[in-house]
Design a protein around this motif. Structure first.
Motif, PDB file in Angstrom:
ATOM      1  N   PHE A   1       0.843  -1.213   0.000  1.00  0.00           N
ATOM      2  CA  PHE A   1       0.000   0.000   0.000  1.00  0.00           C
ATOM      3  C   PHE A   1       0.876   1.260   0.000  1.00  0.00           C
ATOM      4  O   PHE A   1       0.581   2.236  -0.682  1.00  0.00           O
ATOM      5  CB  PHE A   1      -0.927   0.014   1.220  1.00  0.00           C
ATOM      6  N   GLN A   2       1.962   1.217   0.780  1.00  0.00           N
ATOM      7  CA  GLN A   2       2.869   2.374   0.830  1.00  0.00           C
ATOM      8  C   GLN A   2       3.434   2.666  -0.566  1.00  0.00           C
ATOM      9  O   GLN A   2       3.492   3.809  -1.017  1.00  0.00           O
ATOM     10  CB  GLN A   2       4.052   2.081   1.773  1.00  0.00           C
ATOM     11  N   LYS A   3       3.843   1.600  -1.259  1.00  0.00           N
ATOM     12  CA  LYS A   3       4.401   1.782  -2.617  1.00  0.00           C
ATOM     13  C   LYS A   3       3.360   2.427  -3.533  1.00  0.00           C
ATOM     14  O   LYS A   3       3.665   3.287  -4.347  1.00  0.00           O
ATOM     15  CB  LYS A   3       4.863   0.443  -3.192  1.00  0.00           C
ATOM     16  N   ILE A   4       2.099   1.988  -3.385  1.00  0.00           N
ATOM     17  CA  ILE A   4       1.018   2.490  -4.261  1.00  0.00           C
ATOM     18  C   ILE A   4       0.803   3.988  -4.020  1.00  0.00           C
ATOM     19  O   ILE A   4       0.859   4.798  -4.944  1.00  0.00           O
ATOM     20  CB  ILE A   4      -0.282   1.688  -4.031  1.00  0.00           C
ATOM     21  N   VAL A   5       0.572   4.358  -2.762  1.00  0.00           N
ATOM     22  CA  VAL A   5       0.240   5.775  -2.495  1.00  0.00           C
ATOM     23  C   VAL A   5       1.440   6.684  -2.777  1.00  0.00           C
ATOM     24  O   VAL A   5       1.254   7.889  -3.026  1.00  0.00           O
ATOM     25  CB  VAL A   5      -0.299   5.971  -1.059  1.00  0.00           C
ATOM     26  N   ASN A   6       2.658   6.113  -2.771  1.00  0.00           N
ATOM     27  CA  ASN A   6       3.859   6.911  -3.117  1.00  0.00           C
ATOM     28  C   ASN A   6       4.272   6.731  -4.575  1.00  0.00           C
ATOM     29  O   ASN A   6       5.316   7.202  -4.992  1.00  0.00           O
ATOM     30  CB  ASN A   6       5.026   6.526  -2.193  1.00  0.00           C
ATOM     31  N   LEU A   7       3.457   5.997  -5.321  1.00  0.00           N
ATOM     32  CA  LEU A   7       3.732   5.712  -6.751  1.00  0.00           C
ATOM     33  C   LEU A   7       5.166   5.211  -6.942  1.00  0.00           C
ATOM     34  O   LEU A   7       5.910   5.685  -7.811  1.00  0.00           O
ATOM     35  CB  LEU A   7       3.479   6.977  -7.598  1.00  0.00           C
ATOM     36  N   GLU A   8       5.498   4.240  -6.128  1.00  0.00           N
ATOM     37  CA  GLU A   8       6.872   3.714  -6.118  1.00  0.00           C
ATOM     38  C   GLU A   8       6.938   2.426  -6.941  1.00  0.00           C
ATOM     39  O   GLU A   8       6.617   1.349  -6.448  1.00  0.00           O
ATOM     40  CB  GLU A   8       7.214   3.393  -4.648  1.00  0.00           C
ATOM     41  N   TYR A   9       7.290   2.556  -8.223  1.00  0.00           N
ATOM     42  CA  TYR A   9       7.462   1.358  -9.056  1.00  0.00           C
ATOM     43  C   TYR A   9       8.431   1.705 -10.170  1.00  0.00           C
ATOM     44  O   TYR A   9       8.656   2.881 -10.473  1.00  0.00           O
ATOM     45  CB  TYR A   9       6.123   0.876  -9.638  1.00  0.00           C
ATOM     46  N   GLU A  10       9.028   0.642 -10.763  1.00  0.00           N
ATOM     47  CA  GLU A  10       9.978   0.861 -11.867  1.00  0.00           C
ATOM     48  C   GLU A  10       9.683  -0.108 -13.003  1.00  0.00           C
ATOM     49  O   GLU A  10       9.093  -1.158 -12.775  1.00  0.00           O
ATOM     50  CB  GLU A  10      11.416   0.585 -11.361  1.00  0.00           C
ATOM     51  N   PHE A  11      10.126   0.277 -14.186  1.00  0.00           N
ATOM     52  CA  PHE A  11       9.985  -0.614 -15.347  1.00  0.00           C
ATOM     53  C   PHE A  11      11.257  -1.427 -15.526  1.00  0.00           C
ATOM     54  O   PHE A  11      12.351  -0.888 -15.362  1.00  0.00           O
ATOM     55  CB  PHE A  11       9.710   0.209 -16.608  1.00  0.00           C
ATOM     56  N   PRO A  12      11.098  -2.715 -15.870  1.00  0.00           N
ATOM     57  CA  PRO A  12      12.309  -3.513 -16.156  1.00  0.00           C
ATOM     58  C   PRO A  12      13.019  -2.990 -17.406  1.00  0.00           C
ATOM     59  O   PRO A  12      12.380  -2.371 -18.271  1.00  0.00           O
ATOM     60  CB  PRO A  12      11.776  -4.932 -16.391  1.00  0.00           C
ATOM     61  N   GLN A  13      14.298  -3.231 -17.515  1.00  0.00           N
ATOM     62  CA  GLN A  13      15.074  -2.853 -18.696  1.00  0.00           C
ATOM     63  C   GLN A  13      14.392  -3.377 -19.955  1.00  0.00           C
ATOM     64  O   GLN A  13      13.926  -4.518 -19.988  1.00  0.00           O
ATOM     65  CB  GLN A  13      16.470  -3.530 -18.622  1.00  0.00           C
ATOM     66  N   GLY A  14      14.279  -2.521 -20.977  1.00  0.00           N
ATOM     67  CA  GLY A  14      13.757  -3.025 -22.256  1.00  0.00           C
ATOM     68  C   GLY A  14      12.242  -3.135 -22.311  1.00  0.00           C
ATOM     69  O   GLY A  14      11.692  -3.646 -23.274  1.00  0.00           O
TER      70      GLY A  14
END
Ligand SMILES: NC(=O)c1nn(CC2CCNCC2)c2c1CCc1cnc(N=C3C=CCC=C3)nc1-2
Length: 329
Positions: A261-274
């Motif tokens: 939930f913390q990651k969601i509300v902080n928009l904490e995500y990354e895209f894999p290479q490529g």
């Protein structure tokens, strides 16, 4: 709990005084032979079943009355039945054919999806290539578009609830936690219209709006912060699903629900290479914290990632592409 399903047959017989009568007959549990368990929920079990007369196979969801009452789930049962009754004419939604009951249980006779869950197929290939992601993404989006046009917000969209039929076409299921809007034309957020747009069904016994949070990895930030879902909440989940098809994992996943939930509300995500650039742009415009600034369904359909992809009837007549994993360049 009124049974649904037009009388499915008539029987001509003589009444007590020998007069010929025509009796309407409805399906009942004895009309089906029950097979293996397809899935179990907190107050329901779904079986593979065959109509003894027509030999057509169905999925029958059996809900135990005593358990529903004990767990105060009557509202959810009503929501699911009323939702399924609203969503009767779309190839991308599991269809409800009949309902009936006996002294212990309620029965929903539903489409059978022999292809199982989209999640299961994804796990077997690891990831989907762009063509497969576009095909399954388009079918999921077309089904969401139909749901929203009928005033239904699913609120728990995830690859486990996206089933596949024997043509590998999408069938969205599990509407027990859906939100029914009074007026299907309600725009992004029913609250914007003053009322909360909730039908009576979506209230607890004491009249409070029934609050619900979906599955951690796909739940939208607005559901975590101000506790209510809107149509854009399903498009947040759609963005998570597109990401997961190409990356092989959801964008927000941590060691606990709280950390997710913390990651969601902080928009904490990354895209894999490529990660494919067009898909990345689409996901980034769906995973926007403010629901009013998220892409709408029309925007998504016109996004370059879906260019050349038909929607509507053609989409459901097209053959599913061969399943291939995404191989980064
Ligand atoms: N909750 C439901 O309404 C429901 N649950 N299932 C089985 C679940 C198994 C776990 N993931 C979500 C679905 C179904 C339905 C609708 C009606 C329905 C129709 N066909 C299938 N088919 C399956 C075939 C193989 C494995 C799982 C499901 N399943 C269902």
């Amino acid at each position: 709990w009124k049974d649904r399903g037009a009388a499915v047959g008539v029987r001509r017989e003589l009444d007590k005084s020998g007069r010929p009568v025509v009796r309407q007959i409805k399906k009942g549990v004895r009309d089906f032979s029950f097979g293996r368990v397809l899935g179990e929920g907190s107050y329901s079990t779904v079986y593979l079943a065959t109509d003894r007369q027509t030999l057509k196979e169905y999925a029958i969801k059996v809900l135990e009355k005593r358990h529903i009452i004990k767990e105060k789930k009557i509202k959810y049962v009503n929501i699911e039945k009323n939702t399924l009754n609203r969503l009767t004419e779309h190839p991308g939604i599991v269809r409800l054919y009949y309902t009936f009951q006996d002294e212990t249980s309620l029965y929903y006779v539903l489409d059978l999806c022999n292809g199982g869950e989209l999640l299961g197929v994804l796990k077997r290939t690891g990831t989907f290539d762009v063509e497969c992601t576009r095909y399954y993404g388009a079918q999921i989006l077309d089904a969401i578009d139909y749901m929203h046009s009928r005033g239904v917000i699913h609120r728990d969209l995830k690859p486990e609830n996206v089933l596949l039929d024997d043509q590998m076409h999408v069938k969205i299921t599990d509407f027990g936690t859906a939100r029914l809007l009074n007026d299907p034309r309600t725009t992004q957020d029913a609250n914007a219209e003053g009322g909360d747009g909730l039908d009576a069904d979506t209230r607890n016994d004491d009249g409070r709006a029934a609050s619900f949070v979906g599955t951690a990895e796909y739940v939208s930030p607005e559901l975590l912060t101000h506790k209510n879902a809107c149509k854009a909440s399903d498009l947040w989940a759609f963005g998570c699903i597109i990401y997961q098809l190409l990356a092989g994992r959801p964008p927000f996943k941590a060691g606990s629900e709280y950390l997710t939930f913390q990651k969601i509300v902080n928009l904490e995500y990354e895209f894999p290479q490529g990660f494919p650039p067009l898909a990345r742009d689409l996901v980034e415009r769906c995973l926007v914290l403010d629901p009013a600034r998220r892409l709408t369904i029309e925007h998504i359909k016109n996004h370059e990632f879906f260019s050349g992809q038909p929607f509507g009837r053609h989409l459901w007549r097209s053959k599913a592409p061969r399943l291939r994993p995404y191989v980064p360049p």
